[in-house]
Design a protein around this motif. Structure first.
Motif, PDB file in Angstrom:
ATOM      1  N   HIS A  99       2.091   2.580   4.988  1.00 54.29           N
ATOM      2  CA  HIS A  99       2.198   3.458   3.827  1.00 54.29           C
ATOM      3  C   HIS A  99       1.006   3.273   2.888  1.00 54.29           C
ATOM      4  N   ARG A 100       0.903   4.157   1.897  1.00 55.42           N
ATOM      5  CA  ARG A 100      -0.110   4.035   0.855  1.00 55.42           C
ATOM      6  C   ARG A 100       0.507   3.390  -0.379  1.00 55.42           C
ATOM      7  N   GLY A 101      -0.205   2.409  -0.910  1.00 56.40           N
ATOM      8  CA  GLY A 101       0.361   1.604  -1.982  1.00 56.40           C
ATOM      9  C   GLY A 101      -0.116   1.977  -3.366  1.00 56.40           C
ATOM     10  N   ILE A 102       0.760   1.733  -4.353  1.00 55.20           N
ATOM     11  CA  ILE A 102       0.424   1.838  -5.775  1.00 55.20           C
ATOM     12  C   ILE A 102       0.223   0.423  -6.289  1.00 55.20           C
ATOM     13  N   CYS A 103      -0.959   0.107  -6.748  1.00 52.36           N
ATOM     14  CA  CYS A 103      -1.239  -1.245  -7.225  1.00 52.36           C
ATOM     15  C   CYS A 103      -0.624  -1.477  -8.604  1.00 52.36           C
ATOM     16  N   SER A 104      -0.314  -2.729  -8.895  1.00 59.70           N
ATOM     17  CA  SER A 104       0.261  -3.081 -10.191  1.00 59.70           C
ATOM     18  C   SER A 104      -0.683  -2.761 -11.344  1.00 59.70           C
ATOM     19  N   GLU A 105      -1.976  -2.860 -11.098  1.00 59.52           N
ATOM     20  CA  GLU A 105      -2.949  -2.619 -12.157  1.00 59.52           C
ATOM     21  C   GLU A 105      -2.867  -1.196 -12.689  1.00 59.52           C
ATOM     22  N   SER A 106      -2.437  -0.248 -11.862  1.00 54.19           N
ATOM     23  CA  SER A 106      -2.333   1.135 -12.340  1.00 54.19           C
ATOM     24  C   SER A 106      -1.366   1.238 -13.507  1.00 54.19           C
ATOM     25  N   ALA A 121       5.454   5.724 -23.828  1.00 52.08           N
ATOM     26  CA  ALA A 121       4.382   5.955 -22.867  1.00 52.08           C
ATOM     27  C   ALA A 121       4.766   5.619 -21.434  1.00 52.08           C
ATOM     28  N   HIS A 122       4.542   6.587 -20.567  1.00 48.84           N
ATOM     29  CA  HIS A 122       4.481   6.356 -19.117  1.00 48.84           C
ATOM     30  C   HIS A 122       3.053   5.879 -18.845  1.00 48.84           C
ATOM     31  N   CYS A 123       2.921   4.639 -18.406  1.00 51.75           N
ATOM     32  CA  CYS A 123       1.595   4.039 -18.264  1.00 51.75           C
ATOM     33  C   CYS A 123       1.152   4.069 -16.801  1.00 51.75           C
ATOM     34  N   GLU A 124       0.080   4.828 -16.554  1.00 51.55           N
ATOM     35  CA  GLU A 124      -0.397   5.000 -15.192  1.00 51.55           C
ATOM     36  C   GLU A 124      -1.844   5.471 -15.223  1.00 51.55           C
ATOM     37  N   VAL A 125      -2.724   4.716 -14.606  1.00 49.33           N
ATOM     38  CA  VAL A 125      -4.134   5.072 -14.520  1.00 49.33           C
ATOM     39  C   VAL A 125      -4.337   5.879 -13.242  1.00 49.33           C
ATOM     40  N   ASP A 126      -4.644   7.148 -13.395  1.00 51.38           N
ATOM     41  CA  ASP A 126      -4.703   8.041 -12.231  1.00 51.38           C
ATOM     42  C   ASP A 126      -5.698   7.574 -11.174  1.00 51.38           C
ATOM     43  N   GLU A 127      -6.859   7.084 -11.611  1.00 54.73           N
ATOM     44  CA  GLU A 127      -7.904   6.741 -10.635  1.00 54.73           C
ATOM     45  C   GLU A 127      -7.544   5.508  -9.804  1.00 54.73           C
ATOM     46  N   LEU A 128      -6.487   4.772 -10.225  1.00 52.73           N
ATOM     47  CA  LEU A 128      -6.051   3.600  -9.462  1.00 52.73           C
ATOM     48  C   LEU A 128      -4.897   3.915  -8.512  1.00 52.73           C
ATOM     49  N   LEU A 129      -4.414   5.142  -8.523  1.00 56.71           N
ATOM     50  CA  LEU A 129      -3.259   5.481  -7.682  1.00 56.71           C
ATOM     51  C   LEU A 129      -3.643   5.626  -6.209  1.00 56.71           C
ATOM     52  N   ARG A 130      -4.759   6.281  -5.958  1.00 59.92           N
ATOM     53  CA  ARG A 130      -5.311   6.420  -4.603  1.00 59.92           C
ATOM     54  C   ARG A 130      -4.285   6.946  -3.587  1.00 59.92           C
ATOM     55  N   GLY A 131      -3.503   7.914  -4.036  1.00 62.48           N
ATOM     56  CA  GLY A 131      -2.548   8.527  -3.132  1.00 62.48           C
ATOM     57  C   GLY A 131      -1.328   7.693  -2.814  1.00 62.48           C
ATOM     58  N   GLY A 132      -1.113   6.594  -3.542  1.00 64.96           N
ATOM     59  CA  GLY A 132       0.005   5.706  -3.244  1.00 64.96           C
ATOM     60  C   GLY A 132       1.346   6.261  -3.688  1.00 64.96           C
ATOM     61  N   TYR A 133       2.419   5.726  -3.081  1.00 64.79           N
ATOM     62  CA  TYR A 133       3.755   6.187  -3.433  1.00 64.79           C
ATOM     63  C   TYR A 133       4.810   5.092  -3.342  1.00 64.79           C
ATOM     64  N   ILE A 134       4.448   3.895  -2.831  1.00 65.14           N
ATOM     65  CA  ILE A 134       5.299   2.717  -2.953  1.00 65.14           C
ATOM     66  C   ILE A 134       4.413   1.553  -3.376  1.00 65.14           C
ATOM     67  N   HIS A 135       5.022   0.428  -3.710  1.00 60.02           N
ATOM     68  CA  HIS A 135       4.262  -0.733  -4.166  1.00 60.02           C
ATOM     69  C   HIS A 135       3.285  -1.214  -3.095  1.00 60.02           C
ATOM     70  N   ASP A 136       2.118  -1.587  -3.530  1.00 63.54           N
ATOM     71  CA  ASP A 136       1.080  -2.083  -2.627  1.00 63.54           C
ATOM     72  C   ASP A 136       1.370  -3.545  -2.276  1.00 63.54           C
ATOM     73  N   GLY A 137       2.362  -3.723  -1.405  1.00 66.83           N
ATOM     74  CA  GLY A 137       2.782  -5.058  -1.007  1.00 66.83           C
ATOM     75  C   GLY A 137       2.925  -5.160   0.493  1.00 66.83           C
TER      76      GLY A 137
END
Length: 428
Positions: A198-205, A174-190
């Motif tokens: 930039h727009r971040g991808i949260c760890s929770e996704s 499984a590639h684990c990723e919750v789409d609704e938590l991505l919010r247009g992100g493309y690097i780590h939300d740090g």
């Protein structure tokens, strides 16, 4: 007539010992004493390990041959010391039926230099939603089922997929990723993300879907493997699942073990999915490697055309290459400093993937003769221009490394021999 690889340091039974290894009719044989007419290859003290196995590669064919082909991807694998790779299903057509899968397996039979084990997709069209594939029809032809590149969003759909996978004895990968938590992100939300706009991808996704799937695996009895774990929460969830005795495993990749978002640059070669995470995440991954929670290191080799990776962090395609640099990076930066033993690295890259996915090959008598000869003293800088892969994007360009494959043997056939004879024949 057999071939005897003499004067080697061979990994068998979890340890290294001096000796010879003999191959006859594609298998390892117990008697390594040369006889008249046998071919003898003097390895002069080089190291022999079971061929590396990568359970997560993108060979791009059929459908995207401009990025990579099975010929170029498996040439890269052989050069990197890999004897088996498992090909992800984000292809065109996706391997969602026997007819579509046959398009891929025909090219594999014709062009592959190493063993290629394809995945079937979980959903028709590999969309992560909609209709589930015919698991029973595909199971004999695939190593497992995955919609890699997309997380399966519906818990009900994933539960049914797990039930079907369990019934046919194949894992869900499984590639684990919750789409609704991505919010247009493309690097780590740090911090880097916020400081550079930039727009971040949260760890929770990532970890939220790992959490969901572990409970589904518990309910269905499915063998479940998590792709490219990158967060500390995911590591802890897998650790707890294994403590419960569930059939749960996971992998991580070299870039998550060696880099963090602190090393990001405004270049596409630093962009992948999941993204480079925090220092705390990296430390948790190392801990997970050391305590056995993370049992596999895979590359997520994901080549793209050069123009697709030259658009900066925001606009470049996700993915980097890894087959030709994974071992020397990990040997130089984890084994030599003492973080890992060489024996443990071999377990992570060669032994455990075979055990978890039921794959052949090794260095024990009776095994299919799939092994790699390493020159552990070779020192050089990574040069993507020399890669056999069509892909060149790597955050490790110009890094000094140590160790390289000088022979890769698949089923007794030498799929790769180092062109530099001063390295291949050196007495290390």
């Amino acid at each position: 007539m057999k071939t005897v690889y003499a004067n080697a340091r061979i990994f068998r039974g979890g340890r290294f010992a001096e000796g010879a290894l003999a191959v006859d009719e594609g298998r390892i044989v117990a008697d390594a004493t040369p006889c008249a007419g046998d071919r003898v290859v003097d390895l002069r003290g080089l190291t022999v390990i079971p061929g590396l196995v990568d359970v997560h590669v993108h060979l791009r064919e059929p459908g995207f041959a401009y990025k990579e082909t099975i010929a170029t991807g498996t040439a890269a694998a052989a050069r990197g010391g890999y004897t088996t790779v498992c090909s992800m299903p984000n292809l065109d057509p996706a391997p969602d039926s026997l007819e579509h899968l046959a398009r891929q397996t025909e090219i594999i039979r014709r062009d592959a230099l190493v063993r290629v084990k394809p995945y079937g997709s979980i959903t028709v069209g590999q969309r992560g939603c909609g209709e589930i594939v015919d698991f029973a029809a595909l199971a004999p032809e695939v190593v497992g089922f995955s919609d890699d590149g997309r997380g399966v969003q519906s818990a009900e759909l994933m539960e049914e997929a797990m039930r079907r996978a369990a019934a046919v004895g194949r894992p869900i990968v499984a590639h684990c990723e919750v789409d609704e938590l991505l919010r247009g992100g493309y690097i780590h939300d740090g911090a880097y993300c916020r400081e550079h706009g930039h727009r971040g991808i949260c760890s929770e996704s990532e970890w939220r879907q790992v959490e969901r799937d572990i409970e589904l695996a518990a309910a269905t009895g499915c063998q479940y493997h998590v792709c490219h774990v990158s967060t500390k929460e995911s590591v802890e969830l897998v650790r707890r699942a294994r403590a419960r005795g569930l059939r749960v495993s996971c992998e991580t990749a070299p870039h998550y073990l060696l880099l963090t978002d602190e090393e990001l640059r405004e270049e596409g070669r630093f962009k992948m999915n999941p993204p480079l995470r925090s220092r705390e995440d990296r430390e948790a991954l190392i801990e997970g490697i050391l305590d056995g929670t993370i049992e596999v290191i895979a590359t997520d080799h994901a080549p793209h055309a050069a123009g697709e990776k030259l658009r900066g962090l925001a606009r470049s395609a996700m993915g980097i290459v890894g087959l030709e640099c994974a071992f020397p990076l990990l040997y130089r930066y984890l084994v030599l400093p003492g973080t890992l033993s060489l024996e443990w690295l071999v377990e992570l890259m060669a032994v455990n993937p075979r055990r978890i996915f039921g794959l052949e090959g090794g260095t024990e008598p009776g095994d299919e003769a799939d092994f790699t000869v390493l020159d552990l003293a070779a020192e050089y800088r990574l040069d993507p221009a020399t890669f056999r892969s069509k892909g060149r994007a790597t955050p490790f360009a110009a890094w000094p490394v140590r160790g390289r494959a000088v022979r890769t043997v698949v089923g007794g056939r030498e799929a790769y021999v180092c062109e530099d004879t001063t390295i291949a024949n050196s007495n290390r």
